[in-house]
Design an enzyme around this catalytic site. Sequence first.
Site, mmCIF file in Angstrom:
data_model
loop_
_atom_site.group_PDB
_atom_site.id
_atom_site.type_symbol
_atom_site.label_atom_id
_atom_site.label_comp_id
_atom_site.label_asym_id
_atom_site.label_seq_id
_atom_site.Cartn_x
_atom_site.Cartn_y
_atom_site.Cartn_z
ATOM 1 N N LYS A 77 -2.458 -2.135 1.535
ATOM 2 C CA LYS A 77 -2.669 -0.689 1.602
ATOM 3 C C LYS A 77 -4.158 -0.344 1.664
ATOM 4 C CE LYS A 77 -0.214 0.098 -2.138
ATOM 5 N NZ LYS A 77 0.267 -1.285 -2.391
ATOM 6 N N THR A 78 -4.957 -0.979 0.822
ATOM 7 C CA THR A 78 -6.401 -0.727 0.852
ATOM 8 C C THR A 78 -7.000 -1.172 2.173
ATOM 9 O OG1 THR A 78 -6.550 -0.999 -1.545
ATOM 10 C CG2 THR A 78 -8.591 -1.182 -0.305
ATOM 11 N N ASP A 122 -6.152 5.728 -4.238
ATOM 12 C CA ASP A 122 -5.223 4.699 -4.679
ATOM 13 C C ASP A 122 -4.427 5.181 -5.892
ATOM 14 O OD1 ASP A 122 -3.981 2.262 -4.615
ATOM 15 O OD2 ASP A 122 -5.624 1.150 -5.542
ATOM 16 N N THR A 171 2.341 2.580 -5.490
ATOM 17 C CA THR A 171 3.335 1.537 -5.693
ATOM 18 C C THR A 171 4.664 2.140 -6.132
ATOM 19 O OG1 THR A 171 2.543 1.271 -7.971
ATOM 20 C CG2 THR A 171 1.618 -0.204 -6.306
ATOM 21 N N ARG A 230 -1.977 -11.284 -0.876
ATOM 22 C CA ARG A 230 -2.975 -11.465 -1.928
ATOM 23 C C ARG A 230 -2.693 -12.736 -2.729
ATOM 24 N NH1 ARG A 230 -3.482 -6.431 -5.301
ATOM 25 N NH2 ARG A 230 -4.998 -5.847 -3.715
#
Length: 357
Positions: A77-78, A122, A171, A230
């Site tokens: 997302k980032t 965020d 999230t 990640r």
Amino acid sequence: MNWDDTTDTDATGERLVGSVADREDQAVEAALRPKDLGEFIGQEKVREQLDLVLRAARARGATADHVLLSGAPGLGKTTLSMIIAAEMEAPIRITSGPAIQHAGDLAAILSSLQEGEVLFLDEIHRMSRPAEEMLYMAMEDFRVDVIVGKGPGATAIPLELPPFTLVGATTRAGLLPPPLRDRFGFTAHMEFYEPAELERVVHRSASLLDVEIDPAGAAEIAGRSRGTPRIANRLLRRVRDYAQVKADGVITKDIAAAALAVYEVDARGLDRLDRAVLEALLKLFGGGPVGLSTLSVAVGEERETVEEVAEPFLVREGLLARTPRGRVATPAAWAHLGLTPPRSGTPGNGQGDLFGA
């Protein structure tokens, strides 16, 4: 290549298969993060739709619509927010919902934006309610009302804002109020990655990190990464360390398997906590049903740790089921731990019913 609890830990003190980024992750991600949609691996539908949105905005010479990205941590997302800014050739401002506790905090950020700038927010669902209500008008009318004074003498001064693009990430999309969710022109849900996509992620990261890896080694790491880039990058770094110390620096399937065995990450991506939950459920309670509180005591962890850290992945993998009577192991859980389930119809020890789910 893209990304976006404390039980088993690596050298940084964070859970090796946890999806929350620590400082080391953030530093590495900055170096590995793709710069445009062409480099971004996975999320095919999201990339295609977002590409159309951005191209159309550039063709009109307009600011891109507000974008809402939802999904688990570590899925990119980032990264996508930074790509949106790069594709629109605009600066980006990064903040988070928990950092905005008052409407004045948000007003200060919005009033300093440049025309066309991208504001990445965020964990947008954790923003305070007064700031959230101010954001409604800012997103729709590019205007905020700044309250000056208190009590009967207070006055609202309208403040015009330059057109900007808000990229919200969450999230837990279900916690966003409908008025806020409806103001986003484009919404996308980030899915977990397939092993083949994660293999591409691992190969790309290995190339950027100057690490030699063969296809079987990449597949071994990808298969244990819980569908999350990640985590794949974090496991790659730990396997790289092992290969440099214990081998010739080349990551093969055997080297990757041996390295991840040292870090207690098994073939399905389960770590010590995950296996402890399953072993307690199977060996102590006959597969359940058993209450969460009882299961937590048996594992020696807080109730919240078991429920929020271990259970989501176990449920997604089909190893554990949440039922009204308590937690129940599936046949796949017995098979994964190499145990024989009790005969059909054999009752458990009943402790789950005493404590409830």
